[in-house]
Design a protein around this motif. Structure first.
Motif, short mmCIF file in Angstrom:
data_model
loop_
_atom_site.label_atom_id
_atom_site.label_comp_id
_atom_site.label_asym_id
_atom_site.label_seq_id
_atom_site.Cartn_x
_atom_site.Cartn_y
_atom_site.Cartn_z
N SER B 144 0.73 -1.11 -0.12
CA SER B 144 -0.27 -0.21 0.05
C SER B 144 0.79 1.26 0.22
O SER B 144 0.73 2.17 -0.59
CB SER B 144 -0.78 0.27 1.19
N ALA B 147 1.79 2.94 -3.28
CA ALA B 147 0.44 3.25 -4.40
C ALA B 147 0.62 4.99 -5.01
O ALA B 147 0.75 4.93 -6.22
CB ALA B 147 -0.93 2.94 -3.78
N LYS B 148 0.96 5.31 -3.90
CA LYS B 148 1.04 7.11 -4.08
C LYS B 148 1.75 7.40 -5.24
O LYS B 148 1.04 8.08 -6.09
CB LYS B 148 1.09 7.64 -2.70
N ASP B 173 -6.82 6.67 -8.20
CA ASP B 173 -6.78 6.48 -7.15
C ASP B 173 -8.08 5.41 -6.26
O ASP B 173 -7.40 4.75 -5.73
CB ASP B 173 -6.96 7.83 -5.64
N GLU B 174 -8.89 5.45 -6.85
CA GLU B 174 -9.85 4.80 -6.60
C GLU B 174 -9.83 3.06 -7.31
O GLU B 174 -9.87 2.55 -6.22
CB GLU B 174 -11.84 4.82 -7.45
N THR B 177 -6.84 1.91 -4.89
CA THR B 177 -7.82 1.18 -3.73
C THR B 177 -8.27 0.25 -3.59
O THR B 177 -8.32 -0.46 -3.41
CB THR B 177 -8.10 2.34 -3.16
N ASN B 178 -9.08 0.44 -4.69
CA ASN B 178 -9.66 -1.01 -4.44
C ASN B 178 -9.18 -2.44 -4.93
O ASN B 178 -9.32 -3.07 -4.57
CB ASN B 178 -10.98 -0.79 -6.10
N TYR B 181 -7.07 -3.20 -1.77
CA TYR B 181 -7.69 -3.40 -0.56
C TYR B 181 -8.97 -4.23 -0.53
O TYR B 181 -9.63 -5.04 -0.19
CB TYR B 181 -8.24 -2.09 0.22
N GLU B 195 -9.05 -0.84 4.23
CA GLU B 195 -9.01 -0.20 3.78
C GLU B 195 -7.84 0.89 4.23
O GLU B 195 -8.18 1.46 5.85
CB GLU B 195 -10.32 0.76 3.25
N PHE B 196 -6.76 1.41 4.13
CA PHE B 196 -6.09 2.52 4.59
C PHE B 196 -5.67 1.95 5.23
O PHE B 196 -4.13 2.77 5.81
CB PHE B 196 -6.79 3.79 5.00
#
Lengths: 425, 298
Positions: B144, B147-148, B173-174, B177-178, B181, B195-196
């Motif tokens: 994770s 990701a950014k 981003d969406e 994330t999907n 997570y 998530e997060f």
């Protein structure tokens, strides 16, 4: 014996006289008393009546002044005899200063009586005139009034005064016009959606078939001239296609495309989008409030609104620039973008110091197909689409054109998760 | 050679489609549903493409009937109408590809979808791009924390090379994330990661991204290993978002936003093997505003 009798008679007569005198006196006293008391009673009665009249007058005056519509009484020469507070405040004078002044001067700011004066008719016909509609331009602003006039006759049946009852209905008129406009828009919207989709079907066939012909000319036995003509068919079909797409945008109700987001981000993206095109040097000044409440919206559509407003601003600046260049005057275009909260809403203001919006077109600019641009530069759907989009978001869009700056403001309701839950049940 | 049946009441549309597709396949045309069903009795078609609004039996009904009679036949709908209004009907008819009748007509897109339906060759950003495709870069996300950085790297590439990013930052981003997570799950289907939270994916799990462009569009593909999506779920989620019921849903929002904020969204699913989400934007607005549905499941 006679003496005694005489004495008795005399005594009796004396007594009788005395009695008569006393009775007379008493009667005088009594009558005086009654007279006096009657007078007193009358006096008291008069005072009460006067008091009652004064009170009644005061009450009537209060009612007269409390009426929000404007009322005045005038004589045959249009001199004001009396007017209420609303009338005075609209005329920007005190109630005391009004009598003796000409009604058309103080109220309508004219030098001569109005040609369609209903009061004049009431004077001659001695009959009331109901709800006479009056449209007048005062200081460049169009104002609407509804005027009713009643004649006041003296004991000989001669009309000495006319009461004018004036209702200011500019706002009602505006709302009505707005309603008619949006009604028109709604009808156009429903119609267009159907028409546009129906048009898209054959258009797609035209452009697709023509596209095939260009791609595979030998399959269709096409020579160069044929290819050239087909190319122009494609161009025409594509132009028609893009107009149809604009119409669809205007009419399509796209529901449920909402997300929760920050208006600032959409504004920045819109600015980036217009800056990517070739634009003349224009200064963009931004003042975006940091802690803006989030809005629930369709960001694509809202961005489209901002892009539209920014493009209009840029075009307005370009137009002014041309005028100034021809006159050899210096001018630099500025666009101000501000976001802030107001009463639980989010407001976005986009201002420019371009040519501004002429008064004569102010109430037309949101109408579909209204454009100031030359043919081919746009069909005039931009602002009507903006209005439609903002209305879908339960927001408001309005503008103000002052001397140097024209500002378009968009107000959008801010979002709270609770509200959304309630709406969705 | 694959055979295709085209059903449309508009003469110019069915001949236009036939003229183009007969360069690659065997093509027959029908004017209405009855004619189409009669043709199906005489000949087997690998794919039937039908208009939605026709006199008599409508497209979705026809395709449902064809599916019932010939389960192996692939189906797709084509329409000039607002596709959002037909997602429910399509789902009920087992159709997950709805092609828009655009003007100008997008033949490249038609070919990609038709070819994918016929051959099952659906994966990869490259196959949806023109021959002059240029690949800018490929990325792999294993945790994770990466990701950014990957998202920003892609956005920067687009910005520097092409000068446009559209809404890619938002939708990447969406979708990422999907993929990190929401996609990975235990055998029983329950979510694997919160998530997060900080997550390091297991060796067999990965998220793979590719971005590039051709002469008319640019795009990003996001592939996640495994994945639990089915075309039925995707259609259901999109429908739920369109009619406003899914506004507070966490899952489904990503797909919906990607469809909304990119010109084209293609979802390819190889059940339990991999899921690919492709988002593309055109440089000009000629194909913009139409929102097709392209969901392929092997």
């Amino acid at each position: 014996m006679v003496d005694i009798l005489l004495l008795i008679v005399i005594t009796i007569s004396i007594i009788a006289n005395i009695l008569i005198f006393i009775l007379y006196k008493k009667q005088r006293e009594i009558s005086e008393y009654f007279k006096r008391s009657l007078q007193e009673k009358k006096l008291r009665h008069d005072t009460v009546i006067t008091e009652k009249i004064t009170l009644g007058k005061q009450q009537l005056e209060a009612v007269f002044d409390a009426i929000t519509d404007m009322i005045c009484a005038i004589d045959k020469d249009f001199n004001i005899v009396r007017a209420n507070k609303s009338y005075a405040s609209y005329s920007k004078l005190s109630v005391q200063a009004l009598p003796g002044k000409k009604c058309f001067e103080v109220f309508f700011k004219r030098k001569t009586p109005c040609s369609d004066c209903p009061a004049k008719i009431s004077f001659t016909s001695q009959k009331p005139i109901f709800k006479h509609q009056k449209k007048i331009k005062i200081n460049d602003k169009t104002e609407y009034f509804l005027i009713t006039t009643y004649p006041v006759n003296d004991s000989l049946g001669k009309t000495i005064n006319v009461i004018e009852h004036i209702r200011h209905n500019t706002e009602e008129k505006m709302i009505l016009e707005q309603l008619i406009r949006s009604e028109k828009l709604a009808t156009i919207g429903t119609m267009t959606a159907g028409i546009a989709h129906e048009l898209l079907n054959p258009l797609s066939g035209i452009s697709g078939t023509a596209g095939n012909m260009i791609q595979m000319p030998e399959k269709y036995g096409l020579n160069d001239k044929g290819i050239a003509r087909i190319t122009s068919i494609i161009e025409s079909a594509n132009r028609a296609g893009s107009i149809v797409k604009d119409l669809l945008h205007l009419s399509r109700k796209e529901e449920g495309t909402s997300i929760i987001t920050n208006a600032n981000e959409i504004v920045i993206k819109a600015i980036d989008a217009v800056r990517m095109k070739d634009i003349p040097p224009i200064e963009f000044k931004m003042s975006l409030e940091d802690n803006l409440p989030k809005i629930i919206c369709d960001p694509g559509k809202i961005q489209q609104v901002f892009i539209n407003l920014l493009t209009n601003a840029i075009q307005s600046i370009e137009a002014k620039k041309q005028i100034y260049e021809q006159a050899n005057k210096s001018y630099s275009g500025v666009i101000l973008i501000a976001t802030h909260q107001s009463k639980g809403n989010v407001q976005i203001d986009i201002s420019d110091n371009g040519i501004g919006i002429d008064d004569s077109i102010k109430d037309k600019i949101f109408e579909p197909f209204f454009t100031t641009r030359s043919p081919g530069e746009g069909v005039g759907l931009g602002l009507s689409i903006c209005q439609k989009i903002i209305e879908e978001h339960e927001g408001k869009i309005f503008f103000e054109s002052k001397e140097t700056f024209t500002t378009f403001s968009v107000v959008l309701p801010s979002y709270s998760k609770k509200e959304v839950r309630e709406v969705l049940g | 050679m694959y055979s295709i049946l085209i059903v449309d009441d508009e003469f110019s549309i069915r001949t236009m489609l036939m003229d183009y597709l007969e360069e690659f396949y065997e093509v027959e045309v029908a004017e209405n549903a009855q004619e189409a069903l009669n043709l199906c009795k005489k000949k087997y078609f690998n794919l039937v493409i039908s208009d939605i609004n026709m006199p008599g039996m409508k497209g979705p009904e026809l395709l449902l009937e064809i599916k019932r009679l010939y389960p192996e036949t692939r189906t797709a709908l084509i329409t000039a109408y607002n596709i959002d209004d037909y997602i429910n009907l399509a789902r009920k008819s087992g159709v997950s590809n709805i092609i828009p009748k655009t003007s100008p007509f997008n033949f490249k897109e038609l070919f990609d979808i038709v070819d994918g339906l016929l051959t099952g060759n659906i994966f990869g950003l490259r196959r949806y791009m023109n021959d002059n495709y240029i690949n800018f870069g490929e990325f792999c996300i294993k945790s994770s924390k990466e990701a950014k950085d990957v998202r920003e790297a892609i956005v920067t590439l687009l910005k520097e090379r092409l000068g446009v990013i559209g809404d890619m930052r938002l939708i990447l981003d969406e979708i990422i994330t999907n993929a990190i997570y929401h996609a990975p799950a235990f055998e029983d289907g329950t979510k694997k990661y919160e998530e997060f939270s900080d997550v390091v994916l297991e060796p067999q799990e990965y998220v793979y991204l590719e971005c590039g462009y051709d002469s008319e569009k640019y795009g990003v593909s996001v592939v996640d290993k495994m994945g639990r999506l089915t075309k039925e779920i995707v259609l259901y989620k999109i429908e739920r978002q369109i009619n406003g019921k899914g506004i507070l849903d966490d899952s489904g929002r990503g797909i919906h936003m990607s469809r909304l904020f990119s010109d084209r969204l293609i979802i390819n699913i190889a059940p339990k093997i991999k899921t690919e989400v492709i988002m593309m934007n055109y440089f000009t607005n000629k194909y913009r505003g139409y929102k097709p549905v392209y969901i392929n499941e092997l």
